[in-house]
Motif scaffolding. Structure first.
Motif, PDB file in Angstrom:
ATOM      1  N   ARG A  66       0.836  -1.200   0.000  1.00 16.60           N
ATOM      2  CA  ARG A  66       0.000   0.000   0.000  1.00 16.60           C
ATOM      3  C   ARG A  66       0.874   1.256   0.000  1.00 16.60           C
ATOM      4  N   ASN A  67       1.987   1.195   0.717  1.00 16.74           N
ATOM      5  CA  ASN A  67       2.903   2.332   0.737  1.00 16.74           C
ATOM      6  C   ASN A  67       3.626   2.469  -0.599  1.00 16.74           C
ATOM      7  N   THR A  68       4.120   1.345  -1.121  1.00 15.24           N
ATOM      8  CA  THR A  68       4.865   1.386  -2.371  1.00 15.24           C
ATOM      9  C   THR A  68       3.986   1.815  -3.543  1.00 15.24           C
ATOM     10  N   ALA A  69       2.692   1.534  -3.442  1.00 17.72           N
ATOM     11  CA  ALA A  69       1.764   1.923  -4.512  1.00 17.72           C
ATOM     12  C   ALA A  69       1.728   3.438  -4.692  1.00 17.72           C
ATOM     13  N   LYS A  70       2.180   4.158  -3.671  1.00 20.69           N
ATOM     14  CA  LYS A  70       2.211   5.619  -3.768  1.00 20.69           C
ATOM     15  C   LYS A  70       3.154   6.071  -4.877  1.00 20.69           C
ATOM     16  N   PHE A  71       4.119   5.223  -5.215  1.00 24.52           N
ATOM     17  CA  PHE A  71       5.092   5.611  -6.239  1.00 24.52           C
ATOM     18  C   PHE A  71       4.383   5.983  -7.544  1.00 24.52           C
ATOM     19  N   SER A  72       3.581   5.048  -8.054  1.00 28.80           N
ATOM     20  CA  SER A  72       2.890   5.300  -9.318  1.00 28.80           C
ATOM     21  C   SER A  72       1.887   6.440  -9.206  1.00 28.80           C
ATOM     22  N   GLU A  73       1.203   6.511  -8.062  1.00 27.76           N
ATOM     23  CA  GLU A  73       0.196   7.548  -7.860  1.00 27.76           C
ATOM     24  C   GLU A  73       0.834   8.939  -7.852  1.00 27.76           C
ATOM     25  N   VAL A  74       1.908   9.078  -7.070  1.00 26.97           N
ATOM     26  CA  VAL A  74       2.570  10.379  -6.963  1.00 26.97           C
ATOM     27  C   VAL A  74       3.220  10.762  -8.285  1.00 26.97           C
ATOM     28  N   PHE A  75       3.850   9.797  -8.939  1.00 26.08           N
ATOM     29  CA  PHE A  75       4.494  10.103 -10.218  1.00 26.08           C
ATOM     30  C   PHE A  75       3.463  10.582 -11.242  1.00 26.08           C
ATOM     31  N   ALA A  76       2.333   9.883 -11.329  1.00 21.32           N
ATOM     32  CA  ALA A  76       1.295  10.253 -12.290  1.00 21.32           C
ATOM     33  C   ALA A  76       0.778  11.665 -12.034  1.00 21.32           C
ATOM     34  N   GLN A  77       0.724  12.049 -10.769  1.00 23.43           N
ATOM     35  CA  GLN A  77       0.223  13.368 -10.419  1.00 23.43           C
ATOM     36  C   GLN A  77       1.275  14.455 -10.658  1.00 23.43           C
ATOM     37  N   ARG A  78       2.492  14.195 -10.213  1.00 23.78           N
ATOM     38  CA  ARG A  78       3.531  15.230 -10.265  1.00 23.78           C
ATOM     39  C   ARG A  78       4.085  15.462 -11.669  1.00 23.78           C
ATOM     40  N   VAL A  79       4.036  14.427 -12.506  1.00 15.71           N
ATOM     41  CA  VAL A  79       4.609  14.581 -13.850  1.00 15.71           C
ATOM     42  C   VAL A  79       3.758  15.516 -14.700  1.00 15.71           C
ATOM     43  N   LYS A  80       2.554  15.831 -14.252  1.00 14.14           N
ATOM     44  CA  LYS A  80       1.703  16.774 -14.971  1.00 14.14           C
ATOM     45  C   LYS A  80       2.261  18.197 -14.901  1.00 14.14           C
ATOM     46  N   GLU A  81       3.051  18.457 -13.852  1.00 11.36           N
ATOM     47  CA  GLU A  81       3.538  19.820 -13.648  1.00 11.36           C
ATOM     48  C   GLU A  81       5.049  19.926 -13.498  1.00 11.36           C
ATOM     49  N   LEU A  82       5.730  18.784 -13.456  1.00 12.62           N
ATOM     50  CA  LEU A  82       7.178  18.784 -13.262  1.00 12.62           C
ATOM     51  C   LEU A  82       7.869  17.991 -14.367  1.00 12.62           C
ATOM     52  N   PRO A  83       9.177  18.236 -14.600  1.00 14.97           N
ATOM     53  CA  PRO A  83       9.938  17.385 -15.521  1.00 14.97           C
ATOM     54  C   PRO A  83       9.911  15.937 -15.034  1.00 14.97           C
ATOM     55  N   VAL A  84      10.078  15.008 -15.939  1.00 20.14           N
ATOM     56  CA  VAL A  84       9.990  13.586 -15.607  1.00 20.14           C
ATOM     57  C   VAL A  84      10.931  13.204 -14.481  1.00 20.14           C
ATOM     58  N   GLU A  85      12.193  13.661 -14.553  1.00 21.70           N
ATOM     59  CA  GLU A  85      13.167  13.255 -13.541  1.00 21.70           C
ATOM     60  C   GLU A  85      12.788  13.788 -12.160  1.00 21.70           C
ATOM     61  N   ARG A  86      12.208  14.981 -12.109  1.00 21.65           N
ATOM     62  CA  ARG A  86      11.795  15.533 -10.807  1.00 21.65           C
ATOM     63  C   ARG A  86      10.584  14.794 -10.268  1.00 21.65           C
ATOM     64  N   ALA A  87       9.672  14.424 -11.153  1.00 22.13           N
ATOM     65  CA  ALA A  87       8.498  13.655 -10.732  1.00 22.13           C
ATOM     66  C   ALA A  87       8.916  12.281 -10.192  1.00 22.13           C
ATOM     67  N   LEU A  88       9.935  11.687 -10.790  1.00 22.11           N
ATOM     68  CA  LEU A  88      10.451  10.406 -10.289  1.00 22.11           C
ATOM     69  C   LEU A  88      11.021  10.579  -8.876  1.00 22.11           C
ATOM     70  N   ALA A  89      11.742  11.666  -8.667  1.00 18.12           N
ATOM     71  CA  ALA A  89      12.315  11.935  -7.349  1.00 18.12           C
ATOM     72  C   ALA A  89      11.215  12.131  -6.312  1.00 18.12           C
ATOM     73  N   GLU A  90      10.172  12.870  -6.671  1.00 21.37           N
ATOM     74  CA  GLU A  90       9.064  13.104  -5.745  1.00 21.37           C
ATOM     75  C   GLU A  90       8.372  11.794  -5.389  1.00 21.37           C
ATOM     76  N   ALA A  91       8.238  10.908  -6.366  1.00 19.08           N
ATOM     77  CA  ALA A  91       7.606   9.608  -6.118  1.00 19.08           C
ATOM     78  C   ALA A  91       8.446   8.766  -5.160  1.00 19.08           C
ATOM     79  N   ILE A  92       9.758   8.796  -5.360  1.00 14.96           N
ATOM     80  CA  ILE A  92      10.664   8.057  -4.467  1.00 14.96           C
ATOM     81  C   ILE A  92      10.566   8.603  -3.050  1.00 14.96           C
ATOM     82  N   PHE A  93      10.599   9.919  -2.917  1.00 15.94           N
ATOM     83  CA  PHE A  93      10.524  10.543  -1.589  1.00 15.94           C
ATOM     84  C   PHE A  93       9.199  10.220  -0.892  1.00 15.94           C
ATOM     85  N   ALA A  94       8.105  10.154  -1.652  1.00 15.02           N
ATOM     86  CA  ALA A  94       6.791   9.881  -1.062  1.00 15.02           C
ATOM     87  C   ALA A  94       6.750   8.496  -0.425  1.00 15.02           C
TER      88      ALA A  94
END
Length: 229
Positions: A66-94
């Motif tokens: 359930r925690n790891t599933a946040k990766f895809s969720e956060v990436f899908a949300q953040r990549v709408k407004e951030l560069p891909v590499e930054r969205a990946l970082a945000e997903a990892i941090f989440a």
């Protein structure tokens, strides 16, 4: 989420909470805890418990998944407004934020996983699914096919940063920030000090010459953007 789904989620949460209490230091331990004992603690019948979770391993994995599933969720949300590499970082941090915030629970889960080959095998299956999903997300974002090698490598590197940071956090028994470690890994990649296997332009094992592409791959695009910062 409807009322039925909400009730089911509450039941799952209660089962996980009671099971982890039994598995923990104040309980009877993972090996000694039976599904019947978990059902009694959660105030449900064994048949109801098996309907939600078929095995003890699945209960342990549930909170981690359930925690790891946040990766895809956060990436899908953040990549709408951030560069891909930054969205990946945000997903990892989440994902890693939960381990830093709840070290006792996370360490217990990882301790149980280290003792259970079946649970570890299921975890690797789940991580494989996560990688598959991330590969498709990256392909869509970058306008590439999911089987593009650069897309696959980008997904693997991102998940490796996540898992390596989590492993170091676990080895330190939660004393080292997993987010901080992940940030350090990213810095090493950004600064280009990480060595990669390099066969040169000739693929010796197959006797084939690899053609140099005139277009930048997604990995090199990411690398270029990172270096320019």
């Amino acid at each position: 989420m409807g009322l039925r789904e909400k009730k089911a989620q509450r039941n799952r949460d209660r089962i996980i909470a009671e099971a982890m209490a039994l598995f923990g230091g104040s309980g009877i331990g993972y090996e000694s805890t039976t599904m019947e004992v978990i059902a009694e603690a959660a105030d449900i019948s064994p048949s109801t418990l098996y309907r939600y979770f078929p095995t003890k391993d699945s209960i342990v994995l549930a909170s981690l998944m359930r925690n790891t599933a946040k990766f895809s969720e956060v990436f899908a949300q953040r990549v709408k407004e951030l560069p891909v590499e930054r969205a990946l970082a945000e997903a990892i941090f989440a994902v890693l934020a939960v381990e830093d915030a709840e070290p006792k629970h996370a360490l217990m889960v990882r301790s149980i996983l280290s003792q259970s080959p079946v649970a570890r095998a299921r975890l690797w299956d789940y991580l494989g699914e996560l990688q598959f999903q991330l590969t498709r997300q990256l392909a869509e974002c970058l306008g590439k096919k999911p089987d593009d090698l650069s897309i696959n490598l980008t997904a693997r590197i991102a998940l490796e940063v996540l898992m390596a940071a989590a492993d170091i956090w676990r080895d330190s028994k939660g004393k080292v920030s997993s987010r901080g470690t992940a940030a350090q890994f990213m810095r090493l990649l950004r600064e280009g000090v990480v060595l990669f296997p390099d066969a040169g332009t000739e693929d010796v094992s197959k006797g084939a010459v690899l053609k140099k592409s005139t277009k930048k791959s997604p990995v090199r695009k990411i690398e270029s953007r990172l270096r320019s910062r």
